[in-house]
Design a protein around this motif. Sequence first.
Motif, PDB file in Angstrom:
ATOM      1  N   GLY A 201     -12.546 -10.321  -5.819  1.00 26.60           N
ATOM      2  CA  GLY A 201     -12.611 -10.905  -4.491  1.00 26.60           C
ATOM      3  C   GLY A 201     -11.699 -10.253  -3.478  1.00 26.60           C
ATOM      4  N   LYS A 202     -11.603 -10.918  -2.335  1.00 23.79           N
ATOM      5  CA  LYS A 202     -10.803 -10.428  -1.217  1.00 23.79           C
ATOM      6  C   LYS A 202      -9.328 -10.357  -1.573  1.00 23.79           C
ATOM      7  CE  LYS A 202     -10.075 -11.518   3.699  1.00 23.79           C
ATOM      8  NZ  LYS A 202     -10.487 -12.451   4.792  1.00 23.79           N
ATOM      9  N   GLU A 203      -8.842 -11.367  -2.302  1.00 24.70           N
ATOM     10  CA  GLU A 203      -7.413 -11.386  -2.626  1.00 24.70           C
ATOM     11  C   GLU A 203      -7.051 -10.304  -3.640  1.00 24.70           C
ATOM     12  OE1 GLU A 203      -3.685 -11.624  -2.473  1.00 24.70           O
ATOM     13  OE2 GLU A 203      -4.944 -12.721  -1.049  1.00 24.70           O
ATOM     14  N   GLY A 204      -7.965 -10.005  -4.562  1.00 25.59           N
ATOM     15  CA  GLY A 204      -7.699  -8.921  -5.502  1.00 25.59           C
ATOM     16  C   GLY A 204      -7.572  -7.585  -4.794  1.00 25.59           C
ATOM     17  N   LEU A 205      -8.457  -7.351  -3.825  1.00 23.28           N
ATOM     18  CA  LEU A 205      -8.368  -6.134  -3.024  1.00 23.28           C
ATOM     19  C   LEU A 205      -7.076  -6.113  -2.218  1.00 23.28           C
ATOM     20  CD1 LEU A 205      -9.668  -3.521  -1.944  1.00 23.28           C
ATOM     21  CD2 LEU A 205     -10.870  -4.928  -0.248  1.00 23.28           C
ATOM     22  N   ALA A 206      -6.718  -7.247  -1.642  1.00 22.95           N
ATOM     23  CA  ALA A 206      -5.485  -7.338  -0.853  1.00 22.95           C
ATOM     24  C   ALA A 206      -4.266  -7.008  -1.698  1.00 22.95           C
ATOM     25  CB  ALA A 206      -5.344  -8.739  -0.257  1.00 22.95           C
ATOM     26  N   SER A 207      -4.242  -7.504  -2.940  1.00 22.10           N
ATOM     27  CA  SER A 207      -3.104  -7.250  -3.823  1.00 22.10           C
ATOM     28  C   SER A 207      -2.969  -5.765  -4.122  1.00 22.10           C
ATOM     29  CB  SER A 207      -3.275  -8.039  -5.120  1.00 22.10           C
ATOM     30  OG  SER A 207      -2.189  -7.807  -5.985  1.00 22.10           O
ATOM     31  N   TRP A 208      -4.090  -5.091  -4.348  1.00 25.35           N
ATOM     32  CA  TRP A 208      -4.065  -3.642  -4.609  1.00 25.35           C
ATOM     33  C   TRP A 208      -3.576  -2.880  -3.380  1.00 25.35           C
ATOM     34  CZ3 TRP A 208      -7.960   0.178  -3.010  1.00 25.35           C
ATOM     35  CH2 TRP A 208      -7.755   1.438  -3.593  1.00 25.35           C
ATOM     36  N   ILE A 209      -4.066  -3.251  -2.208  1.00 27.51           N
ATOM     37  CA  ILE A 209      -3.623  -2.598  -0.973  1.00 27.51           C
ATOM     38  C   ILE A 209      -2.126  -2.820  -0.774  1.00 27.51           C
ATOM     39  CG2 ILE A 209      -3.790  -2.657   1.552  1.00 27.51           C
ATOM     40  CD1 ILE A 209      -6.146  -1.250   0.209  1.00 27.51           C
ATOM     41  N   ARG A 210      -1.685  -4.032  -1.017  1.00 17.10           N
ATOM     42  CA  ARG A 210      -0.276  -4.399  -0.802  1.00 17.10           C
ATOM     43  C   ARG A 210       0.654  -3.603  -1.718  1.00 17.10           C
ATOM     44  NH1 ARG A 210      -1.100  -9.422  -1.777  1.00 17.10           N
ATOM     45  NH2 ARG A 210      -1.616  -9.930   0.395  1.00 17.10           N
ATOM     46  N   THR A 211       0.218  -3.371  -2.958  1.00 16.78           N
ATOM     47  CA  THR A 211       1.121  -2.788  -3.960  1.00 16.78           C
ATOM     48  C   THR A 211       0.980  -1.290  -4.143  1.00 16.78           C
ATOM     49  OG1 THR A 211      -0.452  -3.346  -5.721  1.00 16.78           O
ATOM     50  CG2 THR A 211       1.312  -4.926  -5.273  1.00 16.78           C
ATOM     51  N   THR A 212      -0.116  -0.671  -3.646  1.00 17.81           N
ATOM     52  CA  THR A 212      -0.278   0.766  -3.885  1.00 17.81           C
ATOM     53  C   THR A 212      -0.520   1.597  -2.626  1.00 17.81           C
ATOM     54  OG1 THR A 212      -2.648   0.545  -4.329  1.00 17.81           O
ATOM     55  CG2 THR A 212      -1.172   0.400  -6.208  1.00 17.81           C
ATOM     56  N   TRP A 213      -0.675   0.952  -1.481  1.00 18.62           N
ATOM     57  CA  TRP A 213      -0.851   1.707  -0.232  1.00 18.62           C
ATOM     58  C   TRP A 213       0.359   1.521   0.674  1.00 18.62           C
ATOM     59  CZ3 TRP A 213      -5.015   5.006   0.804  1.00 18.62           C
ATOM     60  CH2 TRP A 213      -5.984   5.042  -0.202  1.00 18.62           C
ATOM     61  N   MET A 214       1.532   1.501   0.054  1.00 19.76           N
ATOM     62  CA  MET A 214       2.767   1.288   0.818  1.00 19.76           C
ATOM     63  C   MET A 214       3.032   2.337   1.889  1.00 19.76           C
ATOM     64  SD  MET A 214       3.363   0.555  -2.640  1.00 19.76           S
ATOM     65  CE  MET A 214       4.733   1.512  -3.237  1.00 19.76           C
ATOM     66  N   PRO A 215       2.626   3.613   1.717  1.00 20.47           N
ATOM     67  CA  PRO A 215       2.898   4.559   2.806  1.00 20.47           C
ATOM     68  C   PRO A 215       2.324   4.110   4.148  1.00 20.47           C
ATOM     69  CG  PRO A 215       2.293   5.748   0.822  1.00 20.47           C
ATOM     70  CD  PRO A 215       2.044   4.287   0.542  1.00 20.47           C
ATOM     71  N   TYR A 216       1.227   3.354   4.114  1.00 20.89           N
ATOM     72  CA  TYR A 216       0.696   2.767   5.341  1.00 20.89           C
ATOM     73  C   TYR A 216       1.355   1.417   5.631  1.00 20.89           C
ATOM     74  CZ  TYR A 216      -3.091   6.232   5.261  1.00 20.89           C
ATOM     75  OH  TYR A 216      -3.813   7.394   5.276  1.00 20.89           O
ATOM     76  N   ILE A 217       1.346   0.538   4.641  1.00 24.29           N
ATOM     77  CA  ILE A 217       1.804  -0.834   4.860  1.00 24.29           C
ATOM     78  C   ILE A 217       3.270  -0.887   5.269  1.00 24.29           C
ATOM     79  CG2 ILE A 217       2.046  -3.115   3.807  1.00 24.29           C
ATOM     80  CD1 ILE A 217      -0.876  -2.111   4.249  1.00 24.29           C
ATOM     81  N   HIS A 218       4.107  -0.055   4.646  1.00 31.50           N
ATOM     82  CA  HIS A 218       5.545  -0.131   4.898  1.00 31.50           C
ATOM     83  C   HIS A 218       5.983   0.604   6.154  1.00 31.50           C
ATOM     84  CE1 HIS A 218       6.798  -1.422   0.566  1.00 31.50           C
ATOM     85  NE2 HIS A 218       5.860  -2.180   1.086  1.00 31.50           N
TER      86      HIS A 218
END
Length: 264
Positions: A201-218
Motif C-alpha cells: 500500500g501507500k504506507e509501505g511505499l512511504a516507508s521505503w521512500i523515507r528510509t532509502t531516498w534520504m539524499p532527497y528527503i534530508h
Amino acid sequence: MLQWNAEDYAKSSSAQTAWAHELITKLKFSGNETVLDVGCGDGKMTAELARRLPNGFVLGIDSSTEMVDFAAAEHLQPAIANLQFVCMDARKIESNRTFDVVFSNAVLHWVDDHPAFLRGASQVLRSSGKLVISCGGKGNADDVVRVFEALIQQSTWQPYFTNFQFPYFFYSPDKYGAWLPEFDFQPVRLELVPKDMTHLGKEGLASWIRTTWMPYIHRVPEVRREELIAEFLECYLDQHPLDRQGNSHVKMVRLEVEAIKVSG
C-alpha cells in the motif's frame, strides 16, 4: 554523511533481502568459505551467510556506524560465532584476512568510486576467489527519479536543492566490463536484471521512500520532510496506481556482476 535509521531500514527492505537470497543461492557454498559482505546494512543477510558457513567466517562491513551497531546488537550471539561486523568504507577495504568471496547486495549504487571498491576487493580476495555483486544499475527506479526531479524544480522545494547533484551511481555492464580486468578480475556474468519492487500500500511505499531516498528527503528541514513525502506519493501513485490487492510497484533494474579473481 547520511544518517541511516537502521531499525526502519530493517523493516522496509524485504525486497533487498529477497534479492540477496537469490544471489546467495548461486554461490553453492561447501561450508568452510570466508566471505566479506560489503555494505552489510542491518546484518540480516550477513548473519544468514554465517549460518550457511559453520566452518567458515563472515565479516560484514558498512560505512554507517548506525547500521554496524544495529547489526552487532541484533546478530552477534554465541550461536553464530563465525561472524563479525566492522565499520569500514567500501572505497577503502583493508583486511589481514584473505577471502574466498566478496559479496555485496543493494549497496554499491551509493558508492561514488567503484574502481576504488574493486581495487580493495581484489586485494583481499584469494586467487580464484569470487566477486558477486548486485546493485542499482542503469535505468534503476527511473519512475521514482522522474517524480523527484519534477518536485524539486517546483518553487516550494527548489530553494532546498540548489547545487543538488544526482546522488546515485547506476552503471551499465559495459562500464563494469571495462573496469574488472584493470583489477585482475575475469568477468563471468554482467547483466542488467529488471525487478518489480512491491510495497504494501501507500504506507509501505512511504516507508521505503523515507528510509532509502534520504539524499532527497534530508535536503529539506525535518519539519517538512513528511510534506515532501506526501507530495511524492500523490504524484507517483497518480502515475502508477496501487494494484487490485492494494500494493504499490516500482520498476527496478539491478546490475548483477559475477567475476573471478585471477593472478595479477
